[in-house]
Design a protein around this motif. Structure first.
Motif, PDB file in Angstrom:
ATOM      1  N   ARG A 234       0.831  -1.199   0.000  1.00 39.90           N
ATOM      2  CA  ARG A 234       0.000   0.000   0.000  1.00 39.90           C
ATOM      3  C   ARG A 234       0.875   1.263   0.000  1.00 39.90           C
ATOM      4  N   LEU A 235       2.008   1.184   0.711  1.00 33.92           N
ATOM      5  CA  LEU A 235       2.926   2.331   0.735  1.00 33.92           C
ATOM      6  C   LEU A 235       3.556   2.567  -0.635  1.00 33.92           C
ATOM      7  N   LEU A 418       2.744  -9.178  -7.968  1.00 32.98           N
ATOM      8  CA  LEU A 418       1.549  -9.128  -8.801  1.00 32.98           C
ATOM      9  C   LEU A 418       0.885  -7.767  -8.626  1.00 32.98           C
ATOM     10  N   ILE A 419       0.750  -7.008  -9.723  1.00 33.33           N
ATOM     11  CA  ILE A 419       0.161  -5.669  -9.630  1.00 33.33           C
ATOM     12  C   ILE A 419      -1.149  -5.560 -10.407  1.00 33.33           C
ATOM     13  N   ASP A 420      -1.564  -6.637 -11.076  1.00 32.39           N
ATOM     14  CA  ASP A 420      -2.828  -6.652 -11.808  1.00 32.39           C
ATOM     15  C   ASP A 420      -3.952  -6.914 -10.813  1.00 32.39           C
ATOM     16  N   PRO A 421      -4.847  -5.939 -10.549  1.00 28.03           N
ATOM     17  CA  PRO A 421      -5.868  -6.123  -9.518  1.00 28.03           C
ATOM     18  C   PRO A 421      -6.893  -7.194  -9.870  1.00 28.03           C
ATOM     19  N   VAL A 422      -7.167  -7.409 -11.155  1.00 29.45           N
ATOM     20  CA  VAL A 422      -8.133  -8.430 -11.548  1.00 29.45           C
ATOM     21  C   VAL A 422      -7.562  -9.821 -11.287  1.00 29.45           C
ATOM     22  N   ASP A 423      -6.319 -10.048 -11.724  1.00 28.74           N
ATOM     23  CA  ASP A 423      -5.648 -11.328 -11.474  1.00 28.74           C
ATOM     24  C   ASP A 423      -5.506 -11.560  -9.975  1.00 28.74           C
ATOM     25  N   GLN A 424      -5.140 -10.508  -9.227  1.00 33.14           N
ATOM     26  CA  GLN A 424      -4.956 -10.660  -7.787  1.00 33.14           C
ATOM     27  C   GLN A 424      -6.258 -11.048  -7.100  1.00 33.14           C
ATOM     28  N   ARG A 425      -7.375 -10.451  -7.520  1.00 36.16           N
ATOM     29  CA  ARG A 425      -8.667 -10.817  -6.924  1.00 36.16           C
ATOM     30  C   ARG A 425      -8.974 -12.295  -7.172  1.00 36.16           C
ATOM     31  N   GLN A 426      -8.743 -12.749  -8.400  1.00 35.92           N
ATOM     32  CA  GLN A 426      -9.019 -14.147  -8.712  1.00 35.92           C
ATOM     33  C   GLN A 426      -8.167 -15.080  -7.848  1.00 35.92           C
ATOM     34  N   ASP A 448      -9.598  -3.967   0.919  1.00 39.31           N
ATOM     35  CA  ASP A 448      -8.900  -2.680   0.913  1.00 39.31           C
ATOM     36  C   ASP A 448      -7.601  -2.767   0.118  1.00 39.31           C
ATOM     37  N   PHE A 449      -6.896  -3.891   0.238  1.00 39.03           N
ATOM     38  CA  PHE A 449      -5.671  -4.077  -0.534  1.00 39.03           C
ATOM     39  C   PHE A 449      -5.983  -4.113  -2.029  1.00 39.03           C
ATOM     40  N   LEU A 450      -7.047  -4.812  -2.404  1.00 42.40           N
ATOM     41  CA  LEU A 450      -7.422  -4.859  -3.814  1.00 42.40           C
ATOM     42  C   LEU A 450      -7.801  -3.473  -4.330  1.00 42.40           C
ATOM     43  N   GLN A 451      -8.464  -2.689  -3.487  1.00 43.89           N
ATOM     44  CA  GLN A 451      -8.802  -1.332  -3.898  1.00 43.89           C
ATOM     45  C   GLN A 451      -7.543  -0.501  -4.111  1.00 43.89           C
ATOM     46  N   ALA A 452      -6.530  -0.714  -3.254  1.00 44.79           N
ATOM     47  CA  ALA A 452      -5.261  -0.006  -3.427  1.00 44.79           C
ATOM     48  C   ALA A 452      -4.619  -0.375  -4.760  1.00 44.79           C
ATOM     49  N   LEU A 453      -4.648  -1.665  -5.116  1.00 41.18           N
ATOM     50  CA  LEU A 453      -4.074  -2.084  -6.396  1.00 41.18           C
ATOM     51  C   LEU A 453      -4.802  -1.429  -7.565  1.00 41.18           C
ATOM     52  N   GLU A 454      -6.101  -1.213  -7.419  1.00 40.37           N
ATOM     53  CA  GLU A 454      -6.859  -0.591  -8.503  1.00 40.37           C
ATOM     54  C   GLU A 454      -6.478   0.876  -8.677  1.00 40.37           C
ATOM     55  N   VAL A 455      -5.928   1.493  -7.643  1.00 37.60           N
ATOM     56  CA  VAL A 455      -5.406   2.850  -7.791  1.00 37.60           C
ATOM     57  C   VAL A 455      -4.162   2.840  -8.670  1.00 37.60           C
ATOM     58  N   GLY A 456      -3.440   1.736  -8.646  1.00 34.89           N
ATOM     59  CA  GLY A 456      -2.264   1.584  -9.502  1.00 34.89           C
ATOM     60  C   GLY A 456      -0.982   1.447  -8.717  1.00 34.89           C
ATOM     61  N   MET A 457      -0.303   0.318  -8.917  1.00 31.42           N
ATOM     62  CA  MET A 457       0.973   0.053  -8.253  1.00 31.42           C
ATOM     63  C   MET A 457       2.039  -0.156  -9.326  1.00 31.42           C
ATOM     64  N   PRO A 458       3.193   0.506  -9.232  1.00 26.96           N
ATOM     65  CA  PRO A 458       4.233   0.324 -10.243  1.00 26.96           C
ATOM     66  C   PRO A 458       4.804  -1.087 -10.205  1.00 26.96           C
ATOM     67  N   PRO A 459       5.439  -1.541 -11.291  1.00 26.45           N
ATOM     68  CA  PRO A 459       6.154  -2.820 -11.230  1.00 26.45           C
ATOM     69  C   PRO A 459       7.087  -2.811 -10.020  1.00 26.45           C
ATOM     70  N   THR A 460       7.075  -3.880  -9.267  1.00 28.13           N
ATOM     71  CA  THR A 460       7.769  -3.880  -7.975  1.00 28.13           C
ATOM     72  C   THR A 460       8.388  -5.238  -7.696  1.00 28.13           C
ATOM     73  N   GLY A 461       9.571  -5.224  -7.142  1.00 29.71           N
ATOM     74  CA  GLY A 461      10.192  -6.429  -6.606  1.00 29.71           C
ATOM     75  C   GLY A 461      10.077  -6.418  -5.099  1.00 29.71           C
ATOM     76  N   GLY A 462       9.718  -7.557  -4.520  1.00 29.64           N
ATOM     77  CA  GLY A 462       9.579  -7.656  -3.069  1.00 29.64           C
ATOM     78  C   GLY A 462      10.410  -8.794  -2.517  1.00 29.64           C
TER      79      GLY A 462
END
Length: 502
Positions: A234-235, A418-426, A448-462
């Motif tokens: 989320r950050l 994973l930054i695709d909110p549709v794939d993440q929900r599934q 709430d996390f899925l809603q955050a992804l729908e705002v848009g998250m850059p490609p990220t390594g964790g």
């Protein structure tokens, strides 16, 4: 009350009557014992140095021989001998020698003033001219020769273990240095440490059973966090491009040499990066911490020599399983075919492993994991086992994930996130179904996390690193309990009852 404790209490009362304690408010040492040992290393046998010194610590041993006594005093840095001479003490108080030798026991905390002398036998000593009782110990120290032979007691009464075992103290010094080095390395590279909630209404970020609790005022069921992942992401959504948190994680699981229900991890997230970047970060970070703590990147561990010098071996899970079992899981058409092949190889086939991918992970854990002694990145996991990782860019059914194994233990875990909110929900809804079917470690859906992804998250390594397991490696410790100051233990009364039942 034991006779020994009764005797020590009587000595405490005597000290109080004499106005010598037994519990002081403060004392001001001028030196640590290790500093004295280093500064006066060249003092000749039989020589004295008149520089006044004050040291404080715990009396570890005592020998009284007529008008002369030798005590060993230890502070945090190490021990030093006390040279106690009746004639010297009598200059300021005729009763001082008798009081010191009769009222001070091994285990007591005292402060002494004096000067330095090296005995004819070569032992650097403080020649005592005055002493102060700082704290009268009512319980004795463990036996000098046998120490804490009961391993369970070492963990249960860690304070005693620390007092009598320099090795244990060094283990926790190394732990502190490792955590400090890790934080500095990340801070210097522009990562910000930001704390995330421990109490959560929806646990996520790992497959683990949470601890459950309740907030009375809000009448709200809560859990202790099982990971920091979803809040740190989320950050990243909020604009922090490099963020991490090092803190406690809580998982309601069994206890073993590798697992403690309360443990420490660090999770690191870097925008515009993928899992290959995380591999390079992991190598550099762990090698740096090892260098800072151990003085090099080649270290001993339980009879083996571990080389943490980058680069480290990289191999896919499919490759490693095929090498160990002869089974190529990419060729199986379905779960039943894979299960039959595993059974023919003598591998267990758990009922909950309901897909080829989950069976692949089972085969890896049973035949490969413990053989990975030198640092190895195990790449490209099945999607079923990795609901938060991005689908692999070129390998259908797999995700861009690695786990780092050292001495047969998972030490780090990382994804291309994973930054695709549709794939993440599934993926999360599939986990929810597993949870409903009785999988206590499956995640639910965090809206709430899925809603955050729908705002848009850059490609990220964790990346996540288990601090306790890393410290085990850096301190040559066989059990996770050796590197956690106060590990979770069964209550002693329950332990006694279990022993009787057995």
């Amino acid at each position: 009350m034991s006779e020994l404790r009764k005797t020590r209490l009587e000595k405490a009362h005597t000290l109080a009557e004499l106005g010598k304690g037994p519990y002081a408010l403060r004392f001001a040492p001028t030196h640590r014992t290790a500093d004295l040992q280093a500064t006066y290393a060249d003092l000749a046998n039989g020589a004295e140095d008149g520089t006044p010194v004050c040291v404080a610590g715990r009396v570890m041993t005592r020998r009284v021989m007529g008008k002369l006594a030798f005590f060993t005093l230890a502070d945090e840095s190490g021990p030093i001998q006390l040279f106690i001479e009746k004639a010297t003490l009598a200059a300021s108080d005729p009763e001082a020698f008798q009081q010191l030798t009769s009222l001070v026991d091994a285990g007591d905390l005292i402060g002494v003033e004096g000067s330095l002398r090296r005995t004819d036998r070569g032992e650097l000593s403080v020649k005592v001219t005055g002493w102060t009782m700082l704290c009268k110990a009512l319980q004795p120290l463990p036996d000098k020769w046998h120490g804490l032979a009961d391993v369970e007691k070492r963990y249960r009464q860690r304070y005693l273990d620390l007092i009598v075992s320099p090795h244990t103290r060094e283990t926790f010094r190394r732990r502190a240095r490792a955590i400090g080095a890790l934080r500095r390395w990340l801070d210097e590279r522009g990562f910000f440490e930001i704390e995330t909630p421990v109490l959560q209404s929806q646990p996520g970020g790992a497959d683990a059973r949470p601890f459950e609790t309740h907030h009375n005022t809000l009448d709200l069921p809560l859990t202790l966090r099982i990971a920091t992942e979803l809040h740190l992401k989320r950050l990243v959504v909020g604009g922090f491009e490099r963020v991490y948190e090092l803190g406690r994680i809580f998982r309601n699981e069994g206890v073993s040499t590798r697992h403690n229900p309360e443990f420490t991890s660090v999770e690191v997230y870097q925008a515009y990066a993928d899992y290959t970047d995380m591999m390079e970060l992991t190598e550099a970070l762990i090698a740096h911490v090892c260098q800072e703590v151990c003085g090099g990147t080649v270290i001993p561990y339980q009879g083996s020599t571990i080389d943490l010098t980058p680069p480290w071996r990289r191999a896919t899970m499919h490759e490693l399983v095929q090498q160990a079992t002869g089974l190529d899981f990419s060729l199986f058409s379905g779960r039943e075919e894979a299960a039959a092949a595993m059974a023919a190889q003598g591998l267990e086939v758990p009922a909950l492993a309901d897909s080829v991918g989950r069976l692949l992970v089972e085969a890896f854990e049973q035949r490969v994991e413990e053989s990975l002694i030198q640092p190895t990145f195990v790449l490209d996991y099945p999607v079923e086992n990795s609901p938060l990782a991005r689908a692999h860019r070129s390998k259908p059914g797999l995700v861009e994930r690695f786990e780092l194994f050292i001495v047969g233990r998972e030490t780090a875990n990382a994804f291309s996130e994973l930054i695709d909110p549709v794939d993440q929900r599934q993926r999360l809804e599939a986990q929810q179904l597993r949870k409903a079917a009785g999988d206590l470690e499956a995640q639910g859906v965090d809206e709430d996390f899925l809603q955050a992804l729908e705002v848009g998250m850059p490609p990220t390594g964790g990346l996540g690193i288990g601090i306790d397991r890393l410290v085990m490696l850096l301190t040559d410790s066989a059990s996770i309990r050796d590197v956690i100051a106060f590990p979770l233990l069964r209550p002693e009364l329950q332990r006694s009852r279990d022993s009787e039942d057995a």
